[in-house]
Design an enzyme around this catalytic site. Structure first.
Site, PDB file in Angstrom:
ATOM      1  N   GLY A 245      16.600 -19.839  -9.884  1.00 50.65           N
ATOM      2  CA  GLY A 245      17.191 -20.836  -8.990  1.00 50.65           C
ATOM      3  C   GLY A 245      16.438 -20.923  -7.680  1.00 50.65           C
ATOM      4  O   GLY A 245      15.322 -20.410  -7.558  1.00 50.65           O
ATOM      5  N   ASN A 246      17.022 -21.579  -6.700  1.00 49.08           N
ATOM      6  CA  ASN A 246      16.393 -21.676  -5.378  1.00 49.08           C
ATOM      7  C   ASN A 246      17.477 -21.641  -4.304  1.00 49.08           C
ATOM      8  O   ASN A 246      18.668 -21.651  -4.613  1.00 49.08           O
ATOM      9  CB  ASN A 246      15.530 -22.941  -5.277  1.00 49.08           C
ATOM     10  CG  ASN A 246      16.350 -24.196  -5.473  1.00 49.08           C
ATOM     11  OD1 ASN A 246      17.163 -24.544  -4.634  1.00 49.08           O
ATOM     12  ND2 ASN A 246      16.178 -24.861  -6.617  1.00 49.08           N
ATOM     13  N   ARG A 247      17.061 -21.622  -3.037  1.00 43.18           N
ATOM     14  CA  ARG A 247      18.008 -21.366  -1.934  1.00 43.18           C
ATOM     15  C   ARG A 247      18.650 -22.632  -1.364  1.00 43.18           C
ATOM     16  O   ARG A 247      19.306 -22.583  -0.341  1.00 43.18           O
ATOM     17  CB  ARG A 247      17.290 -20.590  -0.817  1.00 43.18           C
ATOM     18  CG  ARG A 247      16.892 -19.180  -1.253  1.00 43.18           C
ATOM     19  CD  ARG A 247      16.653 -18.274  -0.082  1.00 43.18           C
ATOM     20  NE  ARG A 247      15.478 -18.655   0.692  1.00 43.18           N
ATOM     21  CZ  ARG A 247      15.496 -19.073   1.944  1.00 43.18           C
ATOM     22  NH1 ARG A 247      16.629 -19.187   2.589  1.00 43.18           N
ATOM     23  NH2 ARG A 247      14.386 -19.385   2.554  1.00 43.18           N
TER      24      ARG A 247
END
Ligand code: CTP
Length: 416
Positions: A219-221
């Site tokens: 995923g990412n932030r």
């Protein structure tokens, strides 16, 4: 833009009426406030006057310096009766908070102060948002009064359930949230009153998660704050907004429609279904560029392994795919989260390569802005030039993006 007459009666929730005024004026509406004398024991007229930029009235016999006019109107040359003139000019009359006493007076047609006389004289839609202690709310007299009002076509915006003003009390009776009240007002005012009425806006927000196995993901932030801010500002201008939300845990706006997705593939499917109907697409989501080539069924075990290599495969570029089948009158805005030097050049490349009308570039190497932050600093690139938006709240950045969209759409109309 519409005209809101706000009636504030006595109760601790009167402080929330200030937020109603703030949200409504921010959305471009002209607001006038009338208070009951008891309401002034909770919140002074000066606060409402400062936020509305207009005089606040309590008494039918008090002279109105604005002579019943709203901010966008010229006052008449004579002195009209305030309880008649204010409701004649208003597009809707919202009474929030409405105390049990005011609800009772409204139900029985009493007109013993300016707020209640104006309600009796109103031919515009009337909305009542009760707020009171839960015993008063549950009392059969209150419920019968509200039933009478509903029968007569008054919109009753039910209170919420939660902690009440009195210590240790919990129940139904707290005023509905200010955003919900403004949304209820906007739902009854004539369409065409606000600048983006009738415009359909599709926004993606958040960050996709690509499964490794049943419990883990790549995923990412991205928090979704930027996309949500654009959605709220567009809804405030009157647009019909759909947000495709990838894993966003933020509060939701009552006038925005949300479709939840998790993966890039689900986001692509949702975009494919919604894009044709949209006039404007704002692609703020951080979509995974790569995903695990094969997600494992169940949960990967660590026993017997010294290392674990993940094989990733590219995902389709959703935005480029949509741009390839766009209608010329659609406006497409992409985002480019770049890290360090060359950010603008990379952004310009995306503008042309992806076939977009605007690209919002932010440098995510700058501490405190961009991903998962409350603030942002961006440059909006269009074929007509660049606009730098210095570090500010995401709501301000959203307004700048909507300003660019307005200009792009105006230029496209002139050109066609
Ligand atoms: N985007 C998309 N589909 C993807 C990846 C990105 O629609 N699979 C969209 C994003 O929502 C954003 C824009 O494309 O609006 C730019 O995303 P970005 O990842 O920065 O662009 P890329 O072309 O993938 O370039 P980079 O090499 O910088 O990752």
């Amino acid at each position: 833009m519409a005209r809101l007459l706000l009636g504030v009666s006595g109760g601790i929730a009167a402080y929330k009426a200030l937020e109603v005024v703030r949200l409504a004026t921010k959305a471009g509406h002209a607001v006038r406030v009338v208070q009951t004398p008891t309401a002034q024991r909770f919140v002074g007229a000066a606060s409402f006057a400062a936020l509305t930029g207009a005089p606040v009235l309590t008494d039918e016999f008090e002279r109105d310096p604005a002579r019943g006019a709203f901010g966008d109107q010229e006052p008449p040359s004579h002195d009209p009766a305030s309880h008649l003139e204010l409701v004649r000019n208003a597009d809707a009359y919202l009474i929030a908070p409405a105390s049990a006493n005011t609800v009772a007076k409204l139900a029985h047609g009493l007109a013993d102060n300016l707020l209640t006389s104006a309600a009796l004289a109103a031919s515009c839609p009337v909305l009542v948002a009760p707020a009171m202690n839960h015993h008063m709310w549950e009392h059969p007299a209150t419920q019968a009064n509200l039933a009478l009002l509903r029968d007569r076509g008054v919109t009753v915006i039910d209170p919420g359930t939660g902690a009440l003003a009195t210590k240790h009390e919990w129940g139904t009776g707290r005023l509905a949230e200010p955003a919900e009240l403004v949304a209820a007002f906007e739902a009854v005012v004539p369409t065409g009153a606000r600048p983006w009425d009738g415009l359909k806006v599709l926004i993606t927000a958040g960050g996709t998660r690509e499964p490794i196995d049943a419990v883990r993901y790549v995923g990412n932030r991205s928090s979704g704050r930027m996309g949500y801010a654009v959605a709220e500002e567009a809804a405030a201008l009157g647009a019909a907004v759909t947000v495709i939300a990838a894993n966003v845990g933020l509060p939701r706006h009552p006038r925005v429609r949300y479709l939840d997705v998790e993966t890039a593939a689900q986001l692509a499917d949702a975009c494919a279904a919604e894009f044709a109907a949209a006039d404007v697409l704002v692609m703020a989501a951080a979509v995974a560029d790569f995903r695990p080539a094969a997600a494992v069924d169940g949960k990967l075990k660590k026993s017997g392994r010294d290392e674990l290599a993940l094989v990733l495969e590219p995902t389709p570029d959703v935005l480029s795919g949509l741009a390839a089948r766009r209608r010329p009158e659609q406006t497409l805005v992409g985002f480019a989260a770049e890290h360090g030097a060359g950010a603008l050049e990379y952004g310009r490349d995306k503008l042309t390569r992806k076939g977009l009308d605007a690209v919002v570039v932010n440098d995510v190497s700058v501490p405190g802005v961009g991903f998962d932050a409350a603030e942002n600093e961006v440059t909006i690139l269009t074929a007509g030039g660049d606009e730098h938006v210095p570090r500010t709240t995401k709501a301000e950045v959203a307004r700048a993006i909507l300003g660019s969209i307005d200009r792009l759409r105006a230029d496209a109309t002139t050109a066609s």
